[in-house]
Design a protein around this motif. Structure first.
Motif, PDB file in Angstrom:
ATOM      1  N   CYS A   1       0.902  -1.305  -0.034  1.00  0.00           N
ATOM      2  CA  CYS A   1       0.132   0.117   0.047  1.00  0.00           C
ATOM      3  C   CYS A   1       0.834   1.276  -0.037  1.00  0.00           C
ATOM      4  O   CYS A   1       1.996   1.098  -0.457  1.00  0.00           O
ATOM      5  CB  CYS A   1      -0.960   0.035   1.394  1.00  0.00           C
ATOM      6  N   SER A   2       0.388   2.354   0.415  1.00  0.00           N
ATOM      7  CA  SER A   2       1.180   3.582   0.630  1.00  0.00           C
ATOM      8  C   SER A   2       2.306   3.508   1.377  1.00  0.00           C
ATOM      9  O   SER A   2       3.254   4.211   0.944  1.00  0.00           O
ATOM     10  CB  SER A   2      -0.036   4.590   0.956  1.00  0.00           C
TER      11      SER A   2
ATOM     12  N   LYS B   1       4.773   2.077  -0.999  1.00  0.00           N
ATOM     13  CA  LYS B   1       5.050   3.238  -2.421  1.00  0.00           C
ATOM     14  C   LYS B   1       5.953   4.283  -1.866  1.00  0.00           C
ATOM     15  O   LYS B   1       6.422   5.036  -2.524  1.00  0.00           O
ATOM     16  CB  LYS B   1       3.594   3.479  -2.714  1.00  0.00           C
TER      17      LYS B   1
ATOM     18  N   HIS C   1       4.596   6.672   0.137  1.00  0.00           N
ATOM     19  CA  HIS C   1       3.497   7.837  -0.008  1.00  0.00           C
ATOM     20  C   HIS C   1       4.067   9.362   0.523  1.00  0.00           C
ATOM     21  O   HIS C   1       3.813  10.435  -0.010  1.00  0.00           O
ATOM     22  CB  HIS C   1       2.109   7.553   0.432  1.00  0.00           C
ATOM     23  N   GLU C   2       4.415   9.206   1.730  1.00  0.00           N
ATOM     24  CA  GLU C   2       4.864  10.396   2.478  1.00  0.00           C
ATOM     25  C   GLU C   2       6.375  10.978   2.214  1.00  0.00           C
ATOM     26  O   GLU C   2       6.823  12.070   2.623  1.00  0.00           O
ATOM     27  CB  GLU C   2       4.774  10.221   4.003  1.00  0.00           C
TER      28      GLU C   2
ATOM     29  N   ARG D   1      10.125   9.511  -3.230  1.00  0.00           N
ATOM     30  CA  ARG D   1       9.729   7.982  -3.017  1.00  0.00           C
ATOM     31  C   ARG D   1      10.412   7.307  -3.872  1.00  0.00           C
ATOM     32  O   ARG D   1      10.778   6.232  -3.295  1.00  0.00           O
ATOM     33  CB  ARG D   1       8.263   7.768  -3.113  1.00  0.00           C
TER      34      ARG D   1
ATOM     35  N   ALA E   1      12.082   5.588  -0.353  1.00  0.00           N
ATOM     36  CA  ALA E   1      10.970   4.770   0.013  1.00  0.00           C
ATOM     37  C   ALA E   1      11.773   3.425   0.421  1.00  0.00           C
ATOM     38  O   ALA E   1      12.830   3.203  -0.175  1.00  0.00           O
ATOM     39  CB  ALA E   1       9.801   4.296  -0.849  1.00  0.00           C
TER      40      ALA E   1
ATOM     41  N   LYS F   1       0.653   0.406  -4.561  1.00  0.00           N
ATOM     42  CA  LYS F   1      -0.303   1.408  -4.820  1.00  0.00           C
ATOM     43  C   LYS F   1      -0.838   2.115  -3.624  1.00  0.00           C
ATOM     44  O   LYS F   1      -1.268   1.322  -2.671  1.00  0.00           O
ATOM     45  CB  LYS F   1      -1.337   0.737  -5.806  1.00  0.00           C
ATOM     46  N   ILE F   2      -0.777   3.624  -3.710  1.00  0.00           N
ATOM     47  CA  ILE F   2      -1.565   4.143  -2.568  1.00  0.00           C
ATOM     48  C   ILE F   2      -2.787   3.696  -2.558  1.00  0.00           C
ATOM     49  O   ILE F   2      -3.674   3.943  -3.570  1.00  0.00           O
ATOM     50  CB  ILE F   2      -1.219   5.655  -3.018  1.00  0.00           C
ATOM     51  N   GLY F   3      -3.337   3.356  -1.260  1.00  0.00           N
ATOM     52  CA  GLY F   3      -4.768   2.867  -1.150  1.00  0.00           C
ATOM     53  C   GLY F   3      -4.940   1.614  -1.795  1.00  0.00           C
ATOM     54  O   GLY F   3      -6.045   1.061  -1.759  1.00  0.00           O
TER      55      GLY F   3
ATOM     56  N   THR G   1       0.400  -0.959   9.014  1.00  0.00           N
ATOM     57  CA  THR G   1      -0.903  -0.558   8.665  1.00  0.00           C
ATOM     58  C   THR G   1      -1.764  -1.727   8.458  1.00  0.00           C
ATOM     59  O   THR G   1      -2.874  -1.419   8.119  1.00  0.00           O
ATOM     60  CB  THR G   1      -0.844   0.242   7.458  1.00  0.00           C
TER      61      THR G   1
ATOM     62  N   ASP H   1       2.220  -6.860   3.033  1.00  0.00           N
ATOM     63  CA  ASP H   1       3.181  -6.270   1.976  1.00  0.00           C
ATOM     64  C   ASP H   1       4.076  -7.573   1.555  1.00  0.00           C
ATOM     65  O   ASP H   1       4.621  -8.242   2.410  1.00  0.00           O
ATOM     66  CB  ASP H   1       4.226  -5.272   2.358  1.00  0.00           C
TER      67      ASP H   1
END
Length: 88
Positions: free
Chosen positions: A7-8, A11, A13-14, A18, A22, A40-42, A79, A83
């Motif tokens: 997920c993010s 990825k 995301h923050e 990245r 990442a 993928k984000i989300g 989260t 993964d």
């Protein structure tokens, strides 16, 4: 080649950069391996499982062709998503 999916979190995301900051990039750099980040984000658990299985099935022929053994590494992020990293 290391395959990452998630997920993010996976990825990055923050992260501002990245592709560099990442964790998949950092792991690949440390292991001196190329990598593909399919995260993928989300992205849902169902998407992660489906796309990882599809990647493995497509890559299986390539692994057999090169007579290399691949290993599947399963790590959970904080989260509660699952993964995956496939090391080939």
């Amino acid at each position: 080649m290391i395959y990452f999916n998630g997920c993010s979190f996976t990825k990055g995301h923050e992260m501002d950069a990245r592709d560099v900051d990442a964790f998949p990039s950092l792991v690949a750099l440390d292991l001196e391996q190329e990598f593909y980040n399919h995260a993928k984000i989300g992205g849902t658990n169902e998407r992660i499982q489906r796309t990882t299985q599809n990647y493995i099935l497509r890559s299986k022929k390539e692994i057999q062709k090169n007579d290399k053994k691949g290993s599947l590494v399963n790590r959970s992020s904080t989260t509660a998503k699952v993964d995956f990293a496939v090391i080939m």
